[in-house]
Motif scaffolding. Structure first.
Motif, PDB file in Angstrom:
ATOM      1  N   LYS A   8       0.824  -1.224   0.000  1.00  0.00           N
ATOM      2  CA  LYS A   8       0.000   0.000   0.000  1.00  0.00           C
ATOM      3  C   LYS A   8       0.853   1.266   0.000  1.00  0.00           C
ATOM      4  CE  LYS A   8      -2.644  -0.458   3.578  1.00  0.00           C
ATOM      5  NZ  LYS A   8      -3.707  -0.125   4.561  1.00  0.00           N
ATOM      6  N   THR A   9       2.102   1.137   0.384  1.00  0.00           N
ATOM      7  CA  THR A   9       2.988   2.302   0.446  1.00  0.00           C
ATOM      8  C   THR A   9       3.316   2.797  -0.961  1.00  0.00           C
ATOM      9  OG1 THR A   9       3.973   1.460   2.491  1.00  0.00           O
ATOM     10  CG2 THR A   9       5.208   3.145   1.290  1.00  0.00           C
ATOM     11  N   ASP A  10       3.334   4.098  -1.130  1.00  0.00           N
ATOM     12  CA  ASP A  10       3.720   4.677  -2.420  1.00  0.00           C
ATOM     13  C   ASP A  10       5.045   4.072  -2.879  1.00  0.00           C
ATOM     14  OD1 ASP A  10       5.308   6.820  -4.061  1.00  0.00           O
ATOM     15  OD2 ASP A  10       3.203   7.423  -4.214  1.00  0.00           O
ATOM     16  N   THR A  33     -10.319  -7.067   2.785  1.00  0.00           N
ATOM     17  CA  THR A  33     -11.341  -6.390   1.984  1.00  0.00           C
ATOM     18  C   THR A  33     -12.260  -5.609   2.912  1.00  0.00           C
ATOM     19  OG1 THR A  33     -12.966  -8.169   2.119  1.00  0.00           O
ATOM     20  CG2 THR A  33     -11.290  -8.344   0.393  1.00  0.00           C
ATOM     21  N   ASN A  34     -13.017  -4.708   2.336  1.00  0.00           N
ATOM     22  CA  ASN A  34     -14.053  -4.026   3.101  1.00  0.00           C
ATOM     23  C   ASN A  34     -15.147  -3.583   2.135  1.00  0.00           C
ATOM     24  OD1 ASN A  34     -13.688  -1.129   2.254  1.00  0.00           O
ATOM     25  ND2 ASN A  34     -11.639  -1.473   3.113  1.00  0.00           N
ATOM     26  N   PRO A  35     -16.336  -3.210   2.651  1.00  0.00           N
ATOM     27  CA  PRO A  35     -17.455  -2.898   1.763  1.00  0.00           C
ATOM     28  C   PRO A  35     -17.252  -1.657   0.907  1.00  0.00           C
ATOM     29  CG  PRO A  35     -18.215  -3.374   3.996  1.00  0.00           C
ATOM     30  CD  PRO A  35     -16.730  -3.218   4.070  1.00  0.00           C
ATOM     31  N   LEU A  41      -9.427  -4.804  -2.344  1.00  0.00           N
ATOM     32  CA  LEU A  41      -8.017  -5.002  -2.020  1.00  0.00           C
ATOM     33  C   LEU A  41      -7.129  -4.361  -3.073  1.00  0.00           C
ATOM     34  CD1 LEU A  41      -5.635  -6.370  -0.561  1.00  0.00           C
ATOM     35  CD2 LEU A  41      -6.202  -8.473  -1.783  1.00  0.00           C
ATOM     36  N   LYS A  42      -7.436  -4.595  -4.337  1.00  0.00           N
ATOM     37  CA  LYS A  42      -6.568  -4.088  -5.402  1.00  0.00           C
ATOM     38  C   LYS A  42      -6.593  -2.569  -5.486  1.00  0.00           C
ATOM     39  CE  LYS A  42      -7.391  -4.709  -9.841  1.00  0.00           C
ATOM     40  NZ  LYS A  42      -7.591  -5.393 -11.134  1.00  0.00           N
ATOM     41  N   GLY A  92      -8.427 -10.635  -9.494  1.00  0.00           N
ATOM     42  CA  GLY A  92      -8.043  -9.288  -9.090  1.00  0.00           C
ATOM     43  C   GLY A  92      -9.225  -8.352  -9.033  1.00  0.00           C
ATOM     44  N   SER A  93     -10.256  -8.760  -8.317  1.00  0.00           N
ATOM     45  CA  SER A  93     -11.506  -8.002  -8.310  1.00  0.00           C
ATOM     46  C   SER A  93     -11.295  -6.559  -7.870  1.00  0.00           C
ATOM     47  CB  SER A  93     -12.514  -8.673  -7.367  1.00  0.00           C
ATOM     48  OG  SER A  93     -13.680  -7.895  -7.249  1.00  0.00           O
TER      49      SER A  93
END
Length: 759
Positions: A527-529, A561-563, A567-568, A605-606
């Motif tokens: 997640k880091t730049d 994941t979250n609503p 993730l991607k 990769g949703s």
């Protein structure tokens, strides 16, 4: 005025006991109801409120005798001078003149086997579900002694006076003054079918002839002379948890379903050894996998998965908790009933079909389970908490520190019998291949989530729950002795030392430990730049500091994941860069030591957020695959690479199977390492590049002299890459680099992983 016989009856009756029956306060109604010894003969007594006439009828002959009505409440009696006990039933006439037949319930006593009671009280009754609950049975008579056939198939009685078929009820309620079976077969009247307590065991039993499958029932329990409860059966197999008044229990039908289902999975996988076999787990939330307009059933789901998972080269699925639950937001972790399958996709027969079908396709079926706590609200166990002490008795320690739940009391042998039986039930009746036990920290640590003054240390002054530890150790040891292929996974956020150990006294013998730190660290890094990763390089190397302290499962699970965002989409960069880094994330899990787990949707990769309250259509899934064929092909192939290359799995938990080559190159955001088997017959050299930078001639140290051939590259065009590949074999040169005597020069694509095989 009473006649002489009635006066004699009145005098020989124990009216204090009669009042116990009439006030429904007796734990042993058989002491007075049915036959009992009296001076000079036998006294037969019955209690039917609202009856005006009761006849006792001989089962073996056409003979009926009027009983005396002894009071206005409906108590009847008859004396048999020098008589012999015989099998009987009653003909009851009510105030409207309507007649009904009632069995003589209290002639069927002590049916619960004594040796089974002993096992239950010792905590070693591993199949308590066979005896507790409501079972359709056949009653065998041997010289006026009765025993139950728990394997009886459903059969109608041979005649109206055949009382040998019915339902046997048994419940553990040690705090109860009185327990009654209430249901549609007795107008929910607690006075009629009062249960019999078996000694000091806290177990109450009652065999009721003529109660057949599909009967509705609950238990009414009297705690004292004032307070009563209506509770569910903790061993019920089928229930209606949307109805707050009545539990629909089909235990008998469910039992016969067990007998009727024809398994075709050749003894199922748990009887086979799991040693040195690669494991790739597909985590699945069954309900949200299919669209609400599809055929929403376990059978339909099995057919889709049976086609999808072999193509993905997956070996196992892990279901989010499949035991029935009431709150969709909990994703199943708030269990409603431990002996019932989640019913929105079908019944127990349908779920067996699901497991059986996937077994025939070579897919093992595992499920998550909450066995450390149970919810306070809308749960069968919470409804009986006042009478059945399944939770810790200490008023502080019984409460889960973070969720609205009670903690199980692992010190109570009867609770241990219950929990052991839950596990055995799902193995034997549903052929599941493994369990993932979540939230173990709540059970294993006395101080988890608690202030210093709100918990008590163990006998050695420590914070470890010794009872919980011994329970899980015994459970794992026994399971693995009986079912060598069964998998147990432990989730523990506190870091209990020895969760998977079999060599130490403290070891709990789980097969694998869920590695949350691995997941958090690698995801935090991704997640880091990309151009700020230099300062966070330790996140991708930290997990190797404790790599072999346990046998780890590496998860990319539903918690990532979250609503609101997928993730991607949490990964920085444009679409191509997101896809490339998503592949890196997955590849890091696949190529590091540890068994693998990935949540549904990761295979394509949703970009769609996963919401447990929103279902995904199969058509939508197929469209996502079509739009993300690169990721789909990548995951399919890297899974196959893992399954077919012993260097990646054979010595997964042996330190000899992994070696860092370069883990400190934070400037380039590159790591290199080796995977190999213990005999070094199969050596893989692996390079990860976490920056969007192409290196045309990158020097990397290698473990030894030889020729290195690229066998996998995430930048293949097949995977959505740009084909920056090493298409020729590369000979190592005697040039020292990365602390090794030999090195190679290779092309390293941006945001990529490359796997070389040493020839």
């Amino acid at each position: 005025m009473k006649d002489t016989n009635e006066k004699k009856l009145y005098d020989m009756m124990n009216w204090a006991d009669v009042e116990e029956i009439e006030y429904t306060e007796s734990s042993n109604p058989e002491r007075i109801l049915g036959f009992s010894k009296a001076p000079g003969g036998l006294l037969l007594q019955a209690y039917y409120p609202g009856a005006v006439l009761v006849k006792v009828c001989y089962v073996s002959q056409n003979k009926k005798l009027d009983m005396y009505k002894m009071d206005d409440e409906g108590f009847f009696a008859l004396f048999f001078p020098k008589g012999k006990i015989f099998e009987y039933y009653f003909e009851v006439t009510d105030e409207k003149g309507e007649k009904r037949t009632e069995p003589g319930l209290y002639q069927y006593t002590d049916l619960f086997p004594n040796n089974i009671i002993k096992k239950f009280e010792d905590g070693v009754l591993y199949d308590a579900y066979k005896y507790f609950g409501a079972h359709y049975v056949h009653l065998n008579s041997h010289a006026k002694q009765y025993e139950l056939d728990f394997e009886a198939k459903y059969k109608k009685p041979s005649g109206k006076n055949d009382f040998s078929y019915g339902t046997y009820f048994a419940i553990w309620a040690p705090k109860a003054m009185r327990v009654s079976v209430i249901g549609d077969f007795n107008d929910y009247n607690p006075s009629l079918y009062q249960m019999m307590k078996l000694g000091d065991s806290g177990i109450f039993e009652l065999f009721i002839p003529g109660v057949y499958p599909n009967a509705e029932y609950k238990y009414e329990i009297k705690l004292n002379s004032v307070n009563t409860l209506i509770i569910d059966d903790p061993f019920t197999f089928v229930s209606n948890n949307e109805n707050s008044v009545v539990t629909y229990n089909y235990a008998a039908v469910d039992d016969n379903h067990h007998n009727e289902f024809k398994w075709k999975d050749a003894g199922f996988n748990v009887k086979k050894s799991k040693q040195d076999k690669p494991i790739i787990i597909y985590e699945l939330h069954p309900y949200t996998f299919l669209n609400e307009y599809d055929i929403s059933s376990y059978k339909h789901l099995a057919q889709i998965l049976g086609e999808l998972l072999p193509k993905l080269n997956v070996t196992h699925i892990l279901l989010t908790p499949i035991m029935d639950f009431y709150d969709e937001n909990s994703i199943g972790y708030m269990t409603f009933n431990y002996f019932e399958v989640y019913k929105r996709l079908g019944d127990s027969y349908d779920f067996k079909w699901f497991v059986n079908y996937l077994h025939t396709k070579g897919i093992s079926v595992m499920t998550n389970i909450s066995l450390t706590y149970f919810p306070k609200d809308k749960s069968i166990l919470s409804s009986i908490e006042e009478v059945c002490p399944y939770s810790v008795q200490d008023n502080v320690m019984k409460h889960h520190p973070f969720v609205n739940a009670y903690n199980f009391d692992f010190s109570n042998p009867c609770v241990r019998s219950f929990l052991n039986s839950v596990i055995r039930y799902w193995i034997m009746e549903f052929h599941v291949d493994g369990f993932c036990f979540n939230s173990l920290e709540t059970a294993l640590f006395l101080d988890h989530g608690r202030r210093e003054e709100s918990w008590s240390p163990n006998i050695y002054g420590g914070n470890i729950n010794l009872d919980a530890c011994s329970f899980f150790k015994d459970l794992n040891s026994r399971i693995h002795n009986l079912y060598p292929g069964f998998i147990t996974i432990g989730q523990d956020s506190r870091g209990y030392l020895g969760l998977t150990s079999t060599d130490t006294e403290e070891g709990l013998e789980f097969d694998y430990k869920w590695n949350d730190d691995f997941k958090k660290n690698i995801f935090e890094y991704i997640k880091t730049d990309m151009f700020y990763r230099k300062g966070r390089h330790e996140l991708i190397t930290r997990n190797t500091l404790y790599l072999y302290t346990e046998k780890y499962l590496l998860p990319l699970d539903h918690s990532l994941t979250n609503p609101d965002i997928s993730l991607k989409e949490l990964i920085p960069g444009n679409r191509e860069q997101k896809d490339a880094q998503f592949k890196l994330l997955y590849a890091y899990m696949m190529l590091m030591p540890g068994i693998k787990l990935s949540f549904m949707g990761n295979e394509y990769g949703s970009s769609v957020p996963w919401n447990p309250l929103k279902r995904i259509s199969h058509d939508e899934t197929l469209n996502m695959v079509k739009n993300n064929t690169g990721i789909y092909n990548f995951i399919t192939d890297i899974n196959k690479l893992y399954l077919t290359n012993e260097a990646l799995f054979k010595d997964e938990f042996d330190p000899s199977g992994f070696e860092w080559i370069s883990e400190l190159d934070s400037d380039h955001a590159i790591i290199t390492f080796v995977r190999k088997d213990s005999k070094e017959n199969n050596i893989l050299f692996i390079i990860f590049n976490f920056l969007p930078v192409l290196y045309e001639n990158f020097m990397a140290g290698v473990p030894s002299d030889g020729t290195y051939v690229e066998i996998f590259n995430s930048d293949y065009s097949l995977y959505g890459g740009t084909d920056h590949v090493n298409d020729k074999s590369i000979a190592a040169k005697a040039i020292s680099f990365d602390g090794k005597e030999y090195s190679i020069n290779v092309k390293v694509p941006p945001l990529s992983v490359i796997v070389f095989s040493k020839q």
